[in-house]
Design a protein around this motif. Structure first.
Motif, PDB file in Angstrom:
ATOM      1  N   MET A 141      -2.277  -9.413   6.468  1.00 48.71           N
ATOM      2  CA  MET A 141      -1.159  -8.741   5.816  1.00 48.71           C
ATOM      3  C   MET A 141      -1.548  -8.297   4.406  1.00 48.71           C
ATOM      4  N   GLY A 142      -2.434  -9.055   3.752  1.00 48.49           N
ATOM      5  CA  GLY A 142      -2.828  -8.706   2.401  1.00 48.49           C
ATOM      6  C   GLY A 142      -3.910  -7.659   2.310  1.00 48.49           C
ATOM      7  N   SER A 143      -4.519  -7.269   3.461  1.00 46.98           N
ATOM      8  CA  SER A 143      -5.674  -6.383   3.384  1.00 46.98           C
ATOM      9  C   SER A 143      -5.656  -5.194   4.327  1.00 46.98           C
ATOM     10  N   ASN A 144      -4.981  -5.315   5.471  1.00 49.38           N
ATOM     11  CA  ASN A 144      -5.076  -4.233   6.455  1.00 49.38           C
ATOM     12  C   ASN A 144      -3.855  -4.083   7.348  1.00 49.38           C
ATOM     13  N   GLY A 145      -2.924  -5.031   7.299  1.00 46.35           N
ATOM     14  CA  GLY A 145      -1.717  -4.929   8.125  1.00 46.35           C
ATOM     15  C   GLY A 145      -1.936  -5.268   9.580  1.00 46.35           C
ATOM     16  N   GLY A 146      -3.141  -5.743   9.930  1.00 46.38           N
ATOM     17  CA  GLY A 146      -3.429  -6.132  11.314  1.00 46.38           C
ATOM     18  C   GLY A 146      -4.806  -5.674  11.741  1.00 46.38           C
ATOM     19  N   ALA A 147      -5.630  -6.616  12.223  1.00 46.51           N
ATOM     20  CA  ALA A 147      -7.027  -6.312  12.548  1.00 46.51           C
ATOM     21  C   ALA A 147      -7.216  -5.724  13.937  1.00 46.51           C
ATOM     22  N   PRO A 205       0.822  -1.216   0.000  1.00 41.56           N
ATOM     23  CA  PRO A 205       0.000   0.000   0.000  1.00 41.56           C
ATOM     24  C   PRO A 205       0.852   1.261   0.000  1.00 41.56           C
ATOM     25  N   TRP A 206       0.316   2.278  -0.646  1.00 37.90           N
ATOM     26  CA  TRP A 206       0.986   3.581  -0.697  1.00 37.90           C
ATOM     27  C   TRP A 206      -0.065   4.663  -0.515  1.00 37.90           C
ATOM     28  N   SER A 207       0.376   5.808  -0.063  1.00 41.39           N
ATOM     29  CA  SER A 207      -0.534   6.923   0.161  1.00 41.39           C
ATOM     30  C   SER A 207       0.212   8.220  -0.072  1.00 41.39           C
ATOM     31  N   TRP A 253       5.266  -1.742   7.751  1.00 38.00           N
ATOM     32  CA  TRP A 253       3.948  -2.296   8.048  1.00 38.00           C
ATOM     33  C   TRP A 253       3.364  -1.727   9.341  1.00 38.00           C
ATOM     34  N   SER A 254       4.216  -1.380  10.297  1.00 39.19           N
ATOM     35  CA  SER A 254       3.714  -0.724  11.500  1.00 39.19           C
ATOM     36  C   SER A 254       3.099   0.622  11.159  1.00 39.19           C
ATOM     37  N   LEU A 255       3.757   1.359  10.267  1.00 40.52           N
ATOM     38  CA  LEU A 255       3.238   2.667   9.861  1.00 40.52           C
ATOM     39  C   LEU A 255       1.971   2.519   9.017  1.00 40.52           C
ATOM     40  N   ILE A 256       1.981   1.582   8.082  1.00 38.46           N
ATOM     41  CA  ILE A 256       0.807   1.353   7.234  1.00 38.46           C
ATOM     42  C   ILE A 256      -0.413   1.047   8.103  1.00 38.46           C
TER      43      ILE A 256
END
Length: 401
Positions: free
Chosen positions: A134-140, A55-57, A94-97
């Motif tokens: 990991m493929g959708s939200n980086g952690g629920a 993901p990018w923003s 991934w922590s930031l995402i």
């Protein structure tokens, strides 16, 4: 041409989304909006990042540099390839995402609902496994903090491992959220009947206490007849008797929502190990192995009637304390902390373990200890007197007071 949803990590995009949706509903129905009214809040279905990609923003590179002190683009190949220092880059990225995703969409929409007297509920995309997260939200789990009625999705005519319901019900218990929702029964076929009670009771046993049946169609014309059936409505020949089932689960759910679960064991959730192992692929063998190990642990505990909650490291940073030799996480108190097979933990978790052991708390680990902290090599936990265990030994784990 690709169709994209709004970027859930971009605060400006989420604020615009709220103005175009929430605000418009509120203008039209503000007399009916609010807790206890005809329109008590908003149900959001499956907010997600770009699935199984990186993901990018807008502004991500700048935020990353301000947060971690180095240029992400200089190290970006580490996200996919097995390069030196990849664990640090993946941990940070991934922590930031996940933080931007939760603080962006989750917090902004939840804050809006509460500011207008309503509630936020629904579920995010793909809570079922570490690889799906990991493929959708980086952690629920960090997202559930911002939902007044946190929820999950359960599709199909089956039951499964406890991960999805235990994640959401653990956060709800810890943060004092009494209702825990499941959007359920979709994709089960038109013949679903005998399995309703089986599927519902499995979820009730795992902490779910409020059901959102999918779905009730006023009409079955066209594609609607095949839109993730069944329709739990007048089209069913057993509709007149359906209330027997709904009364049963409603009463059980109300009882559980107003009860307190006795749980003395906290299992550290391995999300941040998934962060450093994930290479962007839905087939990532390392994360799938981590999934299998977490499932085996969770099912062993449940199979031996050992009550447990998952502990998310981000939420522990905010809500944990050590008192009288106990781990206190919000409304919950735990005598024992269990570390599953881990690769990486946060430095805040490492210090928590040291503090808990120093206060006489019990910490068990499964087979081996993590060798990375915040994505950097660290074997300092080896110096602590932690209790090693195995799956077979867990069957006799005593967590009773």
């Amino acid at each position: 041409n690709e169709t994209r949803a709004a970027d859930p990590m971009n605060r400006a995009a989420v604020e615009l989304f709220i103005r175009l949706t929430h605000e418009e509903y509120y203008k039209r129905y503000h007399d009916d909006f609010g807790k206890g009214r005809a329109m008590p809040g908003f149900f959001t279905d499956e907010p997600q990042l770009k699935q199984f990609q990186f993901p990018w923003s807008d502004g991500l590179e700048k935020i990353f540099a301000e947060t971690y002190g180095y240029d992400l683009l200089d190290k970006i190949c580490c996200l996919k390839y097995d390069l030196p220092g990849k664990e640090k880059v993946r941990n940070d990225y991934w922590s930031l995402i996940n933080r931007l995703y939760c603080d962006g969409f989750g917090k902004l929409t939840g804050d809006w609902c509460r500011a207008h007297g309503g509630e936020s509920t629904g579920h995010i995309m793909a809570e079922d496994s570490l690889i799906d997260q990991m493929g959708s939200n980086g952690g629920a789990m960090p997202y559930y903090e911002y939902m007044d009625v946190p929820g999950m999705d359960w599709l199909g005519r089956h039951i499964g491992g406890p991960l999805a319901p235990k994640q959401v019900s653990s956060v709800a218990a810890q943060l004092g959220k009494h209702r825990v929702l499941s959007e359920t029964f979709a994709l089960s076929g038109w013949m679903l009947f005998q399995e309703l009670k089986w599927i519902a009771e499995w979820q009730l046993a795992n902490g779910i206490n409020l059901f959102c049946p999918h779905l009730q169609s006023y009409s079955l014309r066209g594609i609607r007849k095949r839109d993730y059936p069944p329709s739990l409505f007048v089209q069913q020949n057993w509709w007149d008797e359906y209330h027997i089932f709904t009364d049963y689960v409603s009463r059980l759910g109300s009882l559980l929502a107003n009860a307190e679960e006795l749980c003395d064991l906290l299992v550290l959730h391995p999300l941040h190990s998934a962060h450093v192992l994930y290479d962007g692929s839905s087939k990532c063998a390392a994360v799938r192995q981590l999934d299998a190990e977490l499932s085996a642990l969770s099912e062993t505990l449940q199979g031996n009637h050992i009550s447990f909650h998952y502990g998310d490291e981000v939420l522990l940073q905010k809500y944990v304390s050590v008192r009288d030799g106990m781990l206190v996480v919000g409304s919950c108190r735990y005598r024992t902390l269990l570390l599953p097979k881990l690769t990486n933990i946060l430095s805040s978790t490492r210090e928590l373990i040291r503090q808990f052991v120093g206060a006489g708390g019990r910490v068990c680990f499964l087979d081996s200890l993590p060798t990375f902290t915040d994505g950097e090599p660290d074997d300092s936990l080896l110096s602590l007197s932690l209790e090693q265990t195995t799956l077979s030994q867990l069957k006799a784990l005593d967590t009773a007071p």
